[in-house]
Design a protein around this motif. Structure first.
Motif, PDB file in Angstrom:
ATOM      1  N   UNK A  66     -23.991 -30.413   7.142  1.00  0.00           N
ATOM      2  CA  UNK A  66     -23.226 -30.934   5.985  1.00  0.00           C
ATOM      3  C   UNK A  66     -22.107 -29.367   7.121  1.00  0.00           C
ATOM      4  N   UNK A  67     -22.614 -28.697   7.784  1.00  0.00           N
ATOM      5  CA  UNK A  67     -21.828 -27.242   8.482  1.00  0.00           C
ATOM      6  C   UNK A  67     -21.866 -27.576   9.848  1.00  0.00           C
ATOM      7  N   UNK A  68     -22.292 -28.093   9.909  1.00  0.00           N
ATOM      8  CA  UNK A  68     -22.013 -28.770  11.587  1.00  0.00           C
ATOM      9  C   UNK A  68     -21.098 -29.827  11.317  1.00  0.00           C
ATOM     10  N   UNK A  69     -21.037 -30.408  10.217  1.00  0.00           N
ATOM     11  CA  UNK A  69     -19.715 -31.735  10.345  1.00  0.00           C
ATOM     12  C   UNK A  69     -18.237 -30.945  10.144  1.00  0.00           C
ATOM     13  N   UNK A  70     -18.214 -29.966   9.187  1.00  0.00           N
ATOM     14  CA  UNK A  70     -16.822 -29.644   9.236  1.00  0.00           C
ATOM     15  C   UNK A  70     -16.937 -28.580  10.429  1.00  0.00           C
ATOM     16  N   UNK A  71     -18.250 -27.879  11.001  1.00  0.00           N
ATOM     17  CA  UNK A  71     -17.625 -27.170  12.616  1.00  0.00           C
ATOM     18  C   UNK A  71     -16.980 -27.945  13.531  1.00  0.00           C
ATOM     19  N   UNK A  72     -17.732 -29.354  13.598  1.00  0.00           N
ATOM     20  CA  UNK A  72     -17.564 -29.631  14.929  1.00  0.00           C
ATOM     21  C   UNK A  72     -16.888 -31.395  14.737  1.00  0.00           C
ATOM     22  N   UNK A  73     -16.365 -31.311  13.479  1.00  0.00           N
ATOM     23  CA  UNK A  73     -15.656 -32.404  13.599  1.00  0.00           C
ATOM     24  C   UNK A  73     -14.320 -32.269  12.654  1.00  0.00           C
ATOM     25  N   UNK A  74     -14.792 -31.814  11.026  1.00  0.00           N
ATOM     26  CA  UNK A  74     -13.492 -31.616  10.399  1.00  0.00           C
ATOM     27  C   UNK A  74     -12.570 -30.423  11.395  1.00  0.00           C
ATOM     28  N   UNK A  75     -12.692 -29.151  11.716  1.00  0.00           N
ATOM     29  CA  UNK A  75     -12.520 -28.039  12.062  1.00  0.00           C
ATOM     30  C   UNK A  75     -11.237 -28.601  13.750  1.00  0.00           C
ATOM     31  N   UNK A  76     -11.436 -29.995  14.323  1.00  0.00           N
ATOM     32  CA  UNK A  76     -10.741 -30.811  15.045  1.00  0.00           C
ATOM     33  C   UNK A  76      -9.109 -30.733  14.547  1.00  0.00           C
ATOM     34  N   UNK A  77      -9.306 -30.924  13.050  1.00  0.00           N
ATOM     35  CA  UNK A  77      -8.165 -31.508  12.285  1.00  0.00           C
ATOM     36  C   UNK A  77      -7.781 -30.658  11.794  1.00  0.00           C
ATOM     37  N   UNK A  78      -8.785 -29.153  10.931  1.00  0.00           N
ATOM     38  CA  UNK A  78      -7.753 -28.031  10.798  1.00  0.00           C
ATOM     39  C   UNK A  78      -8.616 -26.557  11.076  1.00  0.00           C
ATOM     40  N   UNK A  79      -7.887 -26.007  11.512  1.00  0.00           N
ATOM     41  CA  UNK A  79      -8.622 -24.795  11.890  1.00  0.00           C
ATOM     42  C   UNK A  79      -9.243 -24.336  11.083  1.00  0.00           C
ATOM     43  N   UNK A  80     -11.077 -23.940  11.550  1.00  0.00           N
ATOM     44  CA  UNK A  80     -11.753 -23.678  10.716  1.00  0.00           C
ATOM     45  C   UNK A  80     -12.448 -22.388  11.623  1.00  0.00           C
ATOM     46  N   UNK A  81     -12.966 -21.453  11.261  1.00  0.00           N
ATOM     47  CA  UNK A  81     -13.807 -20.867  11.701  1.00  0.00           C
ATOM     48  C   UNK A  81     -14.853 -21.030  11.691  1.00  0.00           C
ATOM     49  N   UNK A  82     -16.198 -20.160  12.093  1.00  0.00           N
ATOM     50  CA  UNK A  82     -17.463 -20.683  12.305  1.00  0.00           C
ATOM     51  C   UNK A  82     -17.632 -20.703  10.680  1.00  0.00           C
ATOM     52  N   UNK A  83     -17.213 -19.023  10.339  1.00  0.00           N
ATOM     53  CA  UNK A  83     -17.476 -18.347   8.982  1.00  0.00           C
ATOM     54  C   UNK A  83     -17.315 -19.750   7.360  1.00  0.00           C
ATOM     55  N   UNK A  84     -15.728 -20.009   7.803  1.00  0.00           N
ATOM     56  CA  UNK A  84     -15.501 -20.610   6.987  1.00  0.00           C
ATOM     57  C   UNK A  84     -15.940 -21.997   6.554  1.00  0.00           C
ATOM     58  N   UNK A  85     -16.489 -22.302   7.640  1.00  0.00           N
ATOM     59  CA  UNK A  85     -17.630 -24.282   7.824  1.00  0.00           C
ATOM     60  C   UNK A  85     -18.341 -23.887   7.528  1.00  0.00           C
TER      61      UNK A  85
END
Length: 213
Positions: A66-85
């Motif tokens: 789940x963490x990698x999904x937000x960090x590697x996938x979602x962050x491509x469309x919504x700017x997210x730092x590692x902390x946020x992801x």
């Protein structure tokens, strides 16, 4: 200990990020978890389906994925730092377990209380807010306490995505000093500083609630 003295600001920064992530995820997971617990027991079939799907999905996928999904996938469309992801993933993952815990607490409350509340003119939402949920939280408190402690420990997932948390800073110190044993002992102590008071506070609340019965 020289290692702690020389790297105390680094450890302290990691401690602060871990604490912040845990607080955000705790508040968010409680709100989400309670909401989806209620959705699983309301009369509307569509709400039950959504609640059940949410819980089953996030409860049965590893937190790391789940963490990698937000960090590697979602962050491509919504700017997210590692902390946020990491924090968002931690919140969603924990909320699924909290939903099941709260749902079990709600179902443990005598069904006649909901019927009585509705008969006295309360809406479903009002009955849930004022009658059912306070009792459900009291019943579920031991299990909720365990989830809160697990959340703090699981916050170490941020280290995998550069979340600047305690584990991440510990890894940096270990890589720079090559003193892995002392470094991770210090990291463990910092985690105990977070989890032990929480554990004792939950036990205190349990005893207090038992005396109130």
């Amino acid at each position: 200990m020289a290692l702690l003295q020389n790297n105390f600001p680094t450890f302290l920064q990691g401690f602060g990020y871990t604490l912040l992530s845990s607080i955000i995820a705790l508040i968010g997971s409680m709100i989400l978890g309670t909401g989806f617990a209620i959705m699983q027991i309301v009369p509307q079939k569509w709400a039950q389906v959504i609640g059940n799907v949410y819980v089953q999905v996030f409860r049965n996928i590893p937190l790391l994925i789940i963490t990698f999904f937000f960090f590697l996938v979602v962050s491509k469309y919504v700017k997210m730092s590692g902390f946020t992801s990491g924090t968002v993933a931690l919140m969603l993952y924990t909320s699924a377990f909290i939903a099941e815990t709260v749902r079990a607490g709600i179902l443990s409350v005598n069904g006649g209380q909901m019927e009585g509340a509705r008969a006295n003119g309360l809406s479903f939402a009002q009955a849930m807010q004022y009658i059912i949920l306070p009792q459900a939280f009291r019943i579920a408190l031991p299990s909720l306490g365990n989830q809160f402690i697990n959340l703090v420990k699981n916050s170490s997932i941020l280290a995998f995505v550069g979340g600047l948390d305690l584990m991440y800073q510990g890894n940096m110190v270990a890589a720079n000093t090559f003193d892995t044993f002392s470094t991770y002992i210090i990291v463990a102590i910092f985690y105990l500083i977070l989890t032990l008071p929480l554990s004792y506070y939950i036990q205190h609340l349990e005893r207090k609630l038992k005396r109130a019965l």
